[in-house]
Design a protein around this motif. Structure first.
Motif, PDB file in Angstrom:
ATOM      1  N   ARG A 134       0.833  -1.189   0.000  1.00  0.00           N
ATOM      2  CA  ARG A 134       0.000   0.000   0.000  1.00  0.00           C
ATOM      3  C   ARG A 134       0.875   1.248   0.000  1.00  0.00           C
ATOM      4  N   LEU A 135       0.478   2.239  -0.792  1.00  0.00           N
ATOM      5  CA  LEU A 135       1.090   3.558  -0.766  1.00  0.00           C
ATOM      6  C   LEU A 135      -0.038   4.553  -0.559  1.00  0.00           C
ATOM      7  N   SER A 136      -0.147   5.092   0.642  1.00  0.00           N
ATOM      8  CA  SER A 136      -1.242   6.001   0.955  1.00  0.00           C
ATOM      9  C   SER A 136      -0.998   7.388   0.379  1.00  0.00           C
ATOM     10  N   GLY A 137      -2.082   8.142   0.253  1.00  0.00           N
ATOM     11  CA  GLY A 137      -1.965   9.519  -0.200  1.00  0.00           C
ATOM     12  C   GLY A 137      -1.108  10.350   0.729  1.00  0.00           C
ATOM     13  N   LEU A 138      -1.199  10.075   2.024  1.00  0.00           N
ATOM     14  CA  LEU A 138      -0.381  10.792   3.002  1.00  0.00           C
ATOM     15  C   LEU A 138       1.105  10.521   2.783  1.00  0.00           C
ATOM     16  N   GLU A 139       1.437   9.259   2.595  1.00  0.00           N
ATOM     17  CA  GLU A 139       2.840   8.896   2.384  1.00  0.00           C
ATOM     18  C   GLU A 139       3.354   9.483   1.079  1.00  0.00           C
ATOM     19  N   TYR A 140       2.514   9.438   0.054  1.00  0.00           N
ATOM     20  CA  TYR A 140       2.897  10.002  -1.242  1.00  0.00           C
ATOM     21  C   TYR A 140       3.171  11.495  -1.116  1.00  0.00           C
ATOM     22  N   LEU A 141       2.295  12.209  -0.406  1.00  0.00           N
ATOM     23  CA  LEU A 141       2.475  13.651  -0.241  1.00  0.00           C
ATOM     24  C   LEU A 141       3.734  13.966   0.557  1.00  0.00           C
ATOM     25  N   ARG A 142       3.988  13.215   1.615  1.00  0.00           N
ATOM     26  CA  ARG A 142       5.188  13.464   2.420  1.00  0.00           C
ATOM     27  C   ARG A 142       6.454  13.343   1.577  1.00  0.00           C
ATOM     28  N   GLU A 143       6.488  12.337   0.709  1.00  0.00           N
ATOM     29  CA  GLU A 143       7.650  12.166  -0.163  1.00  0.00           C
ATOM     30  C   GLU A 143       7.704  13.252  -1.230  1.00  0.00           C
ATOM     31  N   LEU A 144       6.535  13.622  -1.747  1.00  0.00           N
ATOM     32  CA  LEU A 144       6.476  14.610  -2.824  1.00  0.00           C
ATOM     33  C   LEU A 144       7.054  15.956  -2.391  1.00  0.00           C
ATOM     34  N   ILE A 145       6.690  16.392  -1.184  1.00  0.00           N
ATOM     35  CA  ILE A 145       7.135  17.721  -0.746  1.00  0.00           C
ATOM     36  C   ILE A 145       8.593  17.732  -0.283  1.00  0.00           C
ATOM     37  N   LEU A 146       9.231  16.573  -0.275  1.00  0.00           N
ATOM     38  CA  LEU A 146      10.664  16.527   0.022  1.00  0.00           C
ATOM     39  C   LEU A 146      11.509  16.728  -1.229  1.00  0.00           C
ATOM     40  N   GLN A 147      10.876  16.640  -2.398  1.00  0.00           N
ATOM     41  CA  GLN A 147      11.620  16.766  -3.644  1.00  0.00           C
ATOM     42  C   GLN A 147      12.023  18.218  -3.886  1.00  0.00           C
ATOM     43  N   PRO A 148      13.278  18.486  -4.207  1.00  0.00           N
ATOM     44  CA  PRO A 148      13.755  19.867  -4.380  1.00  0.00           C
ATOM     45  C   PRO A 148      12.969  20.654  -5.425  1.00  0.00           C
ATOM     46  N   ASP A 149      12.579  20.017  -6.539  1.00  0.00           N
ATOM     47  CA  ASP A 149      11.868  20.753  -7.581  1.00  0.00           C
ATOM     48  C   ASP A 149      10.451  21.117  -7.160  1.00  0.00           C
ATOM     49  N   THR A 150       9.861  20.329  -6.264  1.00  0.00           N
ATOM     50  CA  THR A 150       8.528  20.649  -5.749  1.00  0.00           C
ATOM     51  C   THR A 150       8.590  21.818  -4.771  1.00  0.00           C
ATOM     52  N   ARG A 151       9.670  21.907  -4.027  1.00  0.00           N
ATOM     53  CA  ARG A 151       9.829  22.943  -3.003  1.00  0.00           C
ATOM     54  C   ARG A 151      10.265  24.294  -3.575  1.00  0.00           C
ATOM     55  N   GLU A 152      10.769  24.295  -4.794  1.00  0.00           N
ATOM     56  CA  GLU A 152      11.274  25.529  -5.382  1.00  0.00           C
ATOM     57  C   GLU A 152      10.132  26.517  -5.619  1.00  0.00           C
ATOM     58  N   PRO A 153      10.208  27.732  -5.070  1.00  0.00           N
ATOM     59  CA  PRO A 153       9.129  28.715  -5.232  1.00  0.00           C
ATOM     60  C   PRO A 153       8.825  28.984  -6.703  1.00  0.00           C
ATOM     61  N   GLY A 154       7.555  28.924  -7.054  1.00  0.00           N
ATOM     62  CA  GLY A 154       7.126  29.184  -8.418  1.00  0.00           C
ATOM     63  C   GLY A 154       7.115  27.973  -9.318  1.00  0.00           C
ATOM     64  N   ASN A 155       7.629  26.848  -8.821  1.00  0.00           N
ATOM     65  CA  ASN A 155       7.716  25.649  -9.652  1.00  0.00           C
ATOM     66  C   ASN A 155       6.517  24.724  -9.466  1.00  0.00           C
ATOM     67  N   THR A 156       5.670  25.042  -8.473  1.00  0.00           N
ATOM     68  CA  THR A 156       4.496  24.220  -8.184  1.00  0.00           C
ATOM     69  C   THR A 156       3.284  25.115  -8.006  1.00  0.00           C
ATOM     70  N   VAL A 157       2.200  24.772  -8.654  1.00  0.00           N
ATOM     71  CA  VAL A 157       0.914  25.445  -8.436  1.00  0.00           C
ATOM     72  C   VAL A 157       0.033  24.532  -7.599  1.00  0.00           C
ATOM     73  N   TRP A 158      -0.539  25.092  -6.542  1.00  0.00           N
ATOM     74  CA  TRP A 158      -1.423  24.356  -5.648  1.00  0.00           C
ATOM     75  C   TRP A 158      -2.867  24.734  -5.934  1.00  0.00           C
ATOM     76  N   VAL A 159      -3.695  23.756  -6.241  1.00  0.00           N
ATOM     77  CA  VAL A 159      -5.126  23.981  -6.456  1.00  0.00           C
ATOM     78  C   VAL A 159      -5.834  23.633  -5.153  1.00  0.00           C
ATOM     79  N   MET A 160      -6.373  24.660  -4.491  1.00  0.00           N
ATOM     80  CA  MET A 160      -6.985  24.489  -3.172  1.00  0.00           C
ATOM     81  C   MET A 160      -8.510  24.440  -3.273  1.00  0.00           C
ATOM     82  N   ALA A 161      -9.121  23.738  -2.314  1.00  0.00           N
ATOM     83  CA  ALA A 161     -10.569  23.521  -2.354  1.00  0.00           C
ATOM     84  C   ALA A 161     -11.368  24.744  -1.917  1.00  0.00           C
ATOM     85  N   SER A 162     -10.801  25.577  -1.046  1.00  0.00           N
ATOM     86  CA  SER A 162     -11.529  26.733  -0.522  1.00  0.00           C
ATOM     87  C   SER A 162     -10.535  27.692   0.125  1.00  0.00           C
ATOM     88  N   PRO A 163     -10.957  28.929   0.406  1.00  0.00           N
ATOM     89  CA  PRO A 163     -10.057  29.857   1.100  1.00  0.00           C
ATOM     90  C   PRO A 163      -9.631  29.352   2.475  1.00  0.00           C
TER      91      PRO A 163
END
Length: 203
Positions: A27-56
Motif C-alpha cells: 500500500r502507498l497512501s496519499g499521506l505517504e505520497y504527499l510526504r515524499e512529494l514535498i521533500l523533492q527539491p523541484d517541488t519545493r522551489e518557489p514558483g515551480n508548483t501550483v497548488w489547487v486548493m478547495a476553498s479559502p
C-alpha cells in the motif's frame, strides 16, 4: 484509466487483493505520497508548483502548514477551485488552464475532493500545451494541516485512517466506508480484469 500512475491508496483494496491473489502488493497512501512529494527539491522551489486548493479556509490551513515545512508558495501559485458541481462527468476550468499556461509550473498539485480532482487532472492533461506533473492528492494535505482531522503517521501505516475520519465525522464517513464493502465482491469476481461499465453495480 487515463492516469499515468495510480497509487494503491485503499488499504481495503490492498488487503482484499493480497488475500485473493496470494501475491502481496504494498500500500502507498496519499499521506505517504504527499510526504515524499514535498521533500523533492523541484517541488519545493518557489514558483515551480501550483497548488489547487478547495476553498479559502483550506488554503489558509494548507499554506500555513507548508510554510512550517519550509515551503514558500507565492500567492500567484495558489488557485482557489470553484464548485465544479456533483454528479459531473467532465470538468472544464479555462481560468486555471490559462493560469498554468502563463506560469508553466513543473508541478500541479490538486487538493480538491476525490471524483472531481481526477476529472480536473484529466482536463488539464488533455488541454495544456505542455505536460507538467499533475498530482491528485485529495484530502491528504488536510490531514496534516489541520483542515481536517489529524491522522498521525503510525495510524496511516496501520491502515487506521478510516477510523480517525469516521470518529471525526461519523455521519459523513461511516456510510461511505460501509458502501466500500461492495468492493470485495467486485474484486472477487473480476480480479485483475476491468469490468465493463454496464457490469458495475451502483455504489
Amino acid at each position: 484509466m487515463n492516469a499515468d500512475l495510480a497509487i494503491t491508496d485503499s488499504a481495503f483494496m490492498v488487503l482484499i487483493w493480497n488475500w485473493l491473489q496470494r501475491a502481496a502488493i504494498t500500500r502507498l497512501s496519499g499521506l505517504e505520497y504527499l510526504r515524499e512529494l514535498i521533500l523533492q527539491p523541484d517541488t519545493r522551489e518557489p514558483g515551480n508548483t501550483v497548488w489547487v486548493m478547495a476553498s479559502p479556509v483550506s488554503a489558509k490551513h494548507n499554506l500555513t502548514w507548508l510554510s512550517r515545512q519550509g515551503i514558500d508558495v507565492p500567492a500567484n501559485c495558489v488557485y482557489l477551485a470553484p464548485m465544479y458541481g456533483k454528479e459531473i462527468k467532465e470538468v472544464e476550468d479555462t481560468d486555471l488552464l490559462q493560469m498554468l499556461e502563463d506560469l508553466r509550473p513543473q508541478h500541479v498539485i490538486i487538493t480538491v475532493g476525490g471524483g472531481t480532482q481526477e476529472l480536473l487532472g484529466l482536463y488539464l492533461k488533455r488541454n495544456l500545451s505542455y505536460l507538467p506533473s499533475i498530482h491528485c492528492i485529495g484530502a491528504a494535505i488536510a490531514f496534516l494541516s489541520g483542515d481536517q482531522i489529524f491522522i498521525p503517521v503510525w495510524a496511516d501505516k496501520m491502515y487506521l485512517g478510516w477510523l480517525f475520519r469516521s470518529i471525526s465525522e461519523p455521519r459523513q464517513y461511516i456510510p461511505r466506508y460501509w458502501d466500500a464493502r461492495k468492493l470485495f465482491a467486485l474484486m472477487k469476481r473480476y480480479r485483475n480484469r476491468l469490468p465493463l461499465a454496464d457490469e458495475l453495480p451502483e455504489l
